[in-house]
Design a protein around this motif. Structure first.
Motif, PDB file in Angstrom:
ATOM      1  N   THR A  15       0.693  -1.020   0.147  1.00 30.40           N
ATOM      2  CA  THR A  15      -0.198  -0.054   0.015  1.00 30.40           C
ATOM      3  C   THR A  15       0.948   1.400  -0.035  1.00 30.40           C
ATOM      4  N   ALA A  16       0.709   2.073  -0.702  1.00 29.35           N
ATOM      5  CA  ALA A  16       1.292   3.417  -1.035  1.00 29.35           C
ATOM      6  C   ALA A  16       0.779   4.505  -0.449  1.00 29.35           C
ATOM      7  N   LEU A  17       1.363   5.435   0.326  1.00 25.91           N
ATOM      8  CA  LEU A  17       0.900   6.735   1.016  1.00 25.91           C
ATOM      9  C   LEU A  17       1.792   7.727   0.585  1.00 25.91           C
ATOM     10  N   PRO A  18       1.271   8.857   0.248  1.00 25.13           N
ATOM     11  CA  PRO A  18       1.817  10.086   0.201  1.00 25.13           C
ATOM     12  C   PRO A  18       2.675  10.585   1.304  1.00 25.13           C
ATOM     13  N   LEU A  19       3.960  11.081   1.356  1.00 25.53           N
ATOM     14  CA  LEU A  19       4.493  11.760   2.583  1.00 25.53           C
ATOM     15  C   LEU A  19       4.083  12.989   2.665  1.00 25.53           C
ATOM     16  N   VAL A  20       3.636  13.390   4.081  1.00 22.28           N
ATOM     17  CA  VAL A  20       3.249  14.714   4.486  1.00 22.28           C
ATOM     18  C   VAL A  20       3.979  15.766   4.169  1.00 22.28           C
ATOM     19  N   SER A  21       5.188  15.400   3.948  1.00 22.32           N
ATOM     20  CA  SER A  21       6.099  16.736   3.234  1.00 22.32           C
ATOM     21  C   SER A  21       6.536  16.698   1.875  1.00 22.32           C
ATOM     22  N   SER A  22       5.650  15.727   1.396  1.00 22.07           N
ATOM     23  CA  SER A  22       6.040  15.835  -0.433  1.00 22.07           C
ATOM     24  C   SER A  22       5.581  16.952  -1.073  1.00 22.07           C
ATOM     25  N   SER A  23       4.750  17.740  -0.252  1.00 20.90           N
ATOM     26  CA  SER A  23       4.159  19.003  -0.838  1.00 20.90           C
ATOM     27  C   SER A  23       5.209  20.042  -0.955  1.00 20.90           C
ATOM     28  N   MET A  24       6.357  19.745  -0.060  1.00 18.19           N
ATOM     29  CA  MET A  24       7.421  20.714  -0.182  1.00 18.19           C
ATOM     30  C   MET A  24       8.547  20.158  -1.114  1.00 18.19           C
ATOM     31  N   VAL A  25       8.485  19.053  -1.752  1.00 21.83           N
ATOM     32  CA  VAL A  25       9.742  18.619  -2.412  1.00 21.83           C
ATOM     33  C   VAL A  25       9.481  19.297  -3.976  1.00 21.83           C
ATOM     34  N   ALA A  26      10.380  20.057  -4.472  1.00 24.85           N
ATOM     35  CA  ALA A  26      10.136  20.509  -5.952  1.00 24.85           C
ATOM     36  C   ALA A  26       8.838  20.991  -6.332  1.00 24.85           C
ATOM     37  N   GLY A  27       8.458  21.712  -5.451  1.00 28.97           N
ATOM     38  CA  GLY A  27       7.380  22.582  -5.970  1.00 28.97           C
ATOM     39  C   GLY A  27       5.951  21.929  -5.602  1.00 28.97           C
ATOM     40  N   GLY A  28       5.920  20.671  -5.078  1.00 23.36           N
ATOM     41  CA  GLY A  28       4.620  20.138  -4.676  1.00 23.36           C
ATOM     42  C   GLY A  28       4.640  18.720  -5.721  1.00 23.36           C
ATOM     43  N   GLN A  29       3.693  17.929  -5.122  1.00 20.67           N
ATOM     44  CA  GLN A  29       3.282  16.662  -5.779  1.00 20.67           C
ATOM     45  C   GLN A  29       2.676  16.841  -7.094  1.00 20.67           C
ATOM     46  N   THR A  30       3.141  16.366  -7.967  1.00 19.72           N
ATOM     47  CA  THR A  30       2.610  16.167  -9.487  1.00 19.72           C
ATOM     48  C   THR A  30       2.263  14.821 -10.000  1.00 19.72           C
ATOM     49  N   ILE A  31       1.197  14.386 -10.432  1.00 18.66           N
ATOM     50  CA  ILE A  31       0.736  13.178 -10.835  1.00 18.66           C
ATOM     51  C   ILE A  31       0.545  13.622 -12.185  1.00 18.66           C
ATOM     52  N   ARG A  32       1.273  12.705 -13.064  1.00 16.14           N
ATOM     53  CA  ARG A  32       0.994  12.773 -14.623  1.00 16.14           C
ATOM     54  C   ARG A  32       0.775  11.260 -14.864  1.00 16.14           C
ATOM     55  N   THR A  33      -0.165  11.194 -16.087  1.00 16.65           N
ATOM     56  CA  THR A  33      -0.443   9.920 -16.765  1.00 16.65           C
ATOM     57  C   THR A  33       0.015  10.076 -18.187  1.00 16.65           C
ATOM     58  N   VAL A  34       0.559   8.999 -18.454  1.00 19.57           N
ATOM     59  CA  VAL A  34       1.080   9.018 -19.888  1.00 19.57           C
ATOM     60  C   VAL A  34       0.755   7.788 -20.395  1.00 19.57           C
ATOM     61  N   ASN A  35       0.049   7.921 -21.666  1.00 19.82           N
ATOM     62  CA  ASN A  35      -0.530   6.775 -22.388  1.00 19.82           C
ATOM     63  C   ASN A  35       0.689   6.365 -23.306  1.00 19.82           C
ATOM     64  N   ARG A  36       1.284   5.329 -23.102  1.00 24.59           N
ATOM     65  CA  ARG A  36       2.333   4.781 -23.774  1.00 24.59           C
ATOM     66  C   ARG A  36       1.851   3.671 -24.791  1.00 24.59           C
ATOM     67  N   ARG A  37       0.502   3.528 -24.872  1.00 25.61           N
ATOM     68  CA  ARG A  37       0.148   2.515 -26.149  1.00 25.61           C
ATOM     69  C   ARG A  37       0.062   3.255 -27.491  1.00 25.61           C
ATOM     70  N   PRO A  38       0.744   2.677 -28.703  1.00 22.04           N
ATOM     71  CA  PRO A  38       0.485   3.366 -29.958  1.00 22.04           C
ATOM     72  C   PRO A  38      -0.910   3.326 -30.213  1.00 22.04           C
ATOM     73  N   VAL A  39      -1.098   4.612 -30.909  1.00 22.78           N
ATOM     74  CA  VAL A  39      -2.440   4.930 -31.658  1.00 22.78           C
ATOM     75  C   VAL A  39      -2.522   4.346 -33.169  1.00 22.78           C
ATOM     76  N   PHE A  40      -3.410   3.634 -33.535  1.00 26.76           N
ATOM     77  CA  PHE A  40      -3.557   2.910 -34.865  1.00 26.76           C
ATOM     78  C   PHE A  40      -4.542   3.660 -35.565  1.00 26.76           C
ATOM     79  N   ASP A  41      -4.482   4.054 -36.595  1.00 27.09           N
ATOM     80  CA  ASP A  41      -5.528   4.578 -37.374  1.00 27.09           C
ATOM     81  C   ASP A  41      -6.498   3.572 -38.185  1.00 27.09           C
ATOM     82  N   ARG A  42      -5.751   2.651 -38.392  1.00 32.74           N
ATOM     83  CA  ARG A  42      -6.641   1.443 -39.188  1.00 32.74           C
ATOM     84  C   ARG A  42      -6.209   0.228 -38.470  1.00 32.74           C
TER      85      ARG A  42
END
Length: 75
Positions: free
Chosen positions: A41-68
């Motif tokens: 189970t993962a929990l954010p650190l209470v101090s993580s908002s002070m690291v590098a300007g705050g906590q940023t969660i980014r979702t990246v879609n790595r699946r290729p997009v096919f037209d056909r």
């Protein structure tokens, strides 16, 4: 605002932190997250908002997009 988001579980340094998933108190501590050594189970650190300007969660879609449909199959 904090009062609008409700109850927020975080890992607090220098305190005994019981895992909300299994109740154990052994943790792997990273820069912004703490992970339970027993159930992962993962929990954010209470101090993580002070690291590098705050906590940023980014979702990246790595699946290729096919037209056909024929591009989806390997040759």
């Amino acid at each position: 605002m904090a009062h609008e988001r409700g109850y927020h579980i975080v890992y607090r340094e220098h305190e005994i932190n019981h895992c909300p998933g299994c109740g154990h108190t052994h943790w792997y501590i990273g820069r912004i997250m703490a992970e339970c050594a027993f159930c992962q189970t993962a929990l954010p650190l209470v101090s993580s908002s002070m690291v590098a300007g705050g906590q940023t969660i980014r979702t990246v879609n790595r699946r290729p997009v096919f037209d056909r449909a024929e591009h989806a199959f390997a040759a």
